[in-house]
Design a protein around this motif. Structure first.
Motif, PDB file in Angstrom:
ATOM      1  N   ALA A 123       0.966  -1.450   0.034  1.00 53.05           N
ATOM      2  CA  ALA A 123      -0.095   0.165  -0.040  1.00 53.05           C
ATOM      3  C   ALA A 123       0.838   1.275  -0.130  1.00 53.05           C
ATOM      4  CB  ALA A 123      -0.872  -0.003   1.205  1.00 53.05           C
ATOM      5  N   VAL A 124       0.275   2.242  -0.662  1.00 53.24           N
ATOM      6  CA  VAL A 124       0.943   3.453  -0.467  1.00 53.24           C
ATOM      7  C   VAL A 124      -0.019   4.645   0.222  1.00 53.24           C
ATOM      8  CG1 VAL A 124       2.449   3.210  -2.476  1.00 53.24           C
ATOM      9  CG2 VAL A 124       0.322   3.983  -2.940  1.00 53.24           C
ATOM     10  N   TRP A 125       0.530   5.534   0.762  1.00 56.32           N
ATOM     11  CA  TRP A 125      -0.373   6.612   1.297  1.00 56.32           C
ATOM     12  C   TRP A 125      -0.455   7.971   0.489  1.00 56.32           C
ATOM     13  CZ3 TRP A 125       0.427  10.305   5.945  1.00 56.32           C
ATOM     14  CH2 TRP A 125      -0.712  10.396   6.737  1.00 56.32           C
ATOM     15  N   ARG A 126      -1.305   8.144  -0.117  1.00 58.20           N
ATOM     16  CA  ARG A 126      -1.516   9.312  -1.195  1.00 58.20           C
ATOM     17  C   ARG A 126      -2.639  10.189  -0.575  1.00 58.20           C
ATOM     18  NH1 ARG A 126       2.767   7.609  -2.543  1.00 58.20           N
ATOM     19  NH2 ARG A 126       3.246   6.776  -4.480  1.00 58.20           N
ATOM     20  N   ARG A 127      -2.556  11.513  -1.360  1.00 60.59           N
ATOM     21  CA  ARG A 127      -3.492  12.517  -1.129  1.00 60.59           C
ATOM     22  C   ARG A 127      -5.039  11.832  -1.502  1.00 60.59           C
ATOM     23  NH1 ARG A 127       0.210  15.279  -4.021  1.00 60.59           N
ATOM     24  NH2 ARG A 127      -1.587  15.672  -5.641  1.00 60.59           N
TER      25      ARG A 127
END
Length: 463
Positions: A138-142
């Motif tokens: 997973a990535v943390w994105r706006r």
């Protein structure tokens, strides 16, 4: 009078439509530009079309902005002159203004702390390029590109929060409070001088109709206001409301009473009683009447003073405003016991020169913890005291901060499960803060989202 412009994508912006802002004595102090809706809408389009600074560069820029905020002259004022001007304008004690400015610069220098704490452990750090992420994870994105901030004017400290959005890649439009446009002007100017492009950060003073447009045009919005604002945006997932705090202290029978009085006094006087984390209600398990009398005695020693005096603890305001606040308390306390009645103290000026005044603290004892007055906030130190029973913990719900002065860990555990309580402290005033403790949750929870990411090997067929 000072002429305060908006700060648009191409620089200072002035309009014929202006708002006259009075100082704490009611004397006109500055003229504030009011930006029309069409212009604000165009600015948001420009912000949306501007690529954010790389995350790896932003932290250094924000740290430099702290140096500019502290060391440069802005509007001809160095930092001490700015702080005195803000104090004179808003009626906020000078010591509080200094404390809030210190919070702003400390946050700028450590802006990555909150996003790091808020990021889910399963997500790659903010700014991690896709090729550098795990093949599956997973990535943390706006959750959007533009954040609108409708700021409050009760404390300069509210401007310590939104720079975090810049560190997360948001472009930001700040609508300052008419009461204090000077703090955001200094901060936005400092950020721009440090390297934040003007196409990523604007300050847009405007009327209420245009402020509503800001919320609609932005992807995310943080809005400060009263219960009416909370009710209006209650069902909006894209709007984070910062409304009344209704912060409370509980003092149980097994706790040290003198220490409990100290917590109540400190919480009541926090930021002159105007902050959402200042203590509004105190619930006492044993002898609430006696506790109210003792608290009244402790608060009665607070001396009225002009806001620019170093020892000032109370907010200053025009005399007619002070009288309305006193009336608001006494009219509502007709069925309660007033242990310390608020009073208006004039501090100078009269007639055309305005009249500066303050309101002394109030302590009122209520018969029931379910009395709505227990959560009635006023912009000065006003404390409502009520009885408490451990079997009725639900009366504590609806508090931004709940402080428990108790030796009962079970009560702390039960209180922490209350769904409408944001922060729970034990043995600390409601006003206590720490860099690792979120205020009403992490801002990153609201601004970001976790996105699943799986990268197939290019040599394999994907089905």
């Amino acid at each position: 009078m000072l002429d305060i412009p908006a700060l648009g994508p191409t620089g200072p912006y002035r309009t014929r439509n202006r708002t006259t802002v009075p100082d704490a004595a009611g004397i006109p102090a500055l003229e504030l530009t009011s930006v029309p809706g069409l212009v604000v809408s165009h600015w948001i389009d420009q912000l949306r079309g501007s690529a954010p600074l790389p995350v790896t560069e932003t932290a250094a820029v924000l740290a430099k902005a702290a140096d500019v905020f502290e060391g440069h002259e802005i509007l001809g004022d160095d930092l001490p002159a700015h702080e005195r001007r803000v104090s004179e304008l808003t009626g906020t004690p000078l010591a509080v203004v200094r404390e809030c400015d210190g919070l702003i610069t400390a946050t700028l220098r450590d802006v990555g702390r909150m996003p790091f704490a808020a990021r889910p452990t399963g997500c790659a750090p903010v700014g991690t390029a896709v090729p550098d992420t795990p093949s599956a994870g997973a990535v943390w994105r706006r959750a959007g590109d533009v954040l609108a901030v409708q700021a409050a004017g009760n404390s300069p400290g509210v401007h310590a929060m939104w720079p975090e959005a810049l560190a997360l890649g948001y472009r930001v439009v700040v609508r300052p409070s008419n009461r204090d446009p000077l703090t955001p002007l200094r901060l936005v100017t400092a950020l721009r001088e440090a390297g934040i492009p003007a196409t990523q950060l604007v300050m847009a003073p405007c009327d209420h109709a245009t402020a509503d447009l800001l919320v609609e045009r932005a992807d995310r919005a943080v809005v400060y206001g009263g219960q009416d604002v909370v009710d209006r945006y209650r069902d909006r997932a894209d709007v984070r409301t910062q409304g009344p705090g209704r912060s409370k202290l509980v003092v149980t029978a097994d706790a040290d009473r003198r220490a409990g009085l100290g917590l109540a006094r400190a919480g009541a006087l926090h930021h002159a009683g105007t902050a959402c984390t200042a203590t509004t209600g105190v619930l006492v398990e044993e002898d609430p009447a006696g506790f109210a009398a003792e608290l009244a005695a402790a608060l009665s020693t607070v001396a009225p003073a002009r806001q620019v005096d170093d020892g000032a603890l109370l907010p200053c305001m025009p005399e007619d405003t002070a009288r309305r606040l006193v009336t608001a308390v006494l009219d509502r306390a007709t069925d309660a016991t007033v242990h310390l009645a608020p009073r208006v103290e004039r501090l100078g000026g009269a007639g055309d020169e305005g009249s500066l005044a303050t309101v002394t603290p109030a302590v009122v004892e209520l018969a029931s913890p379910r009395d709505p007055l227990l959560s009635y906030e006023l912009p000065f130190p006003c404390v409502w005291v009520a009885p408490f029973r451990r079997a009725a913990v639900d009366v504590l719900d609806g508090s931004l901060v709940l402080s428990l002065h108790t030796g009962d860990p079970g009560l702390v555990a039960e209180a922490s499960e209350l769904t409408s309580v944001s922060n729970v402290y034990r043995g600390r005033p409601t006003s206590w803060t720490h860099p690792d403790v979120p205020h009403d949750g992490f801002l990153g929870e609201f601004l970001m989202r976790a996105k699943g990411l799986a990268l197939a090997d290019e040599k394999r067929s994907v089905t």
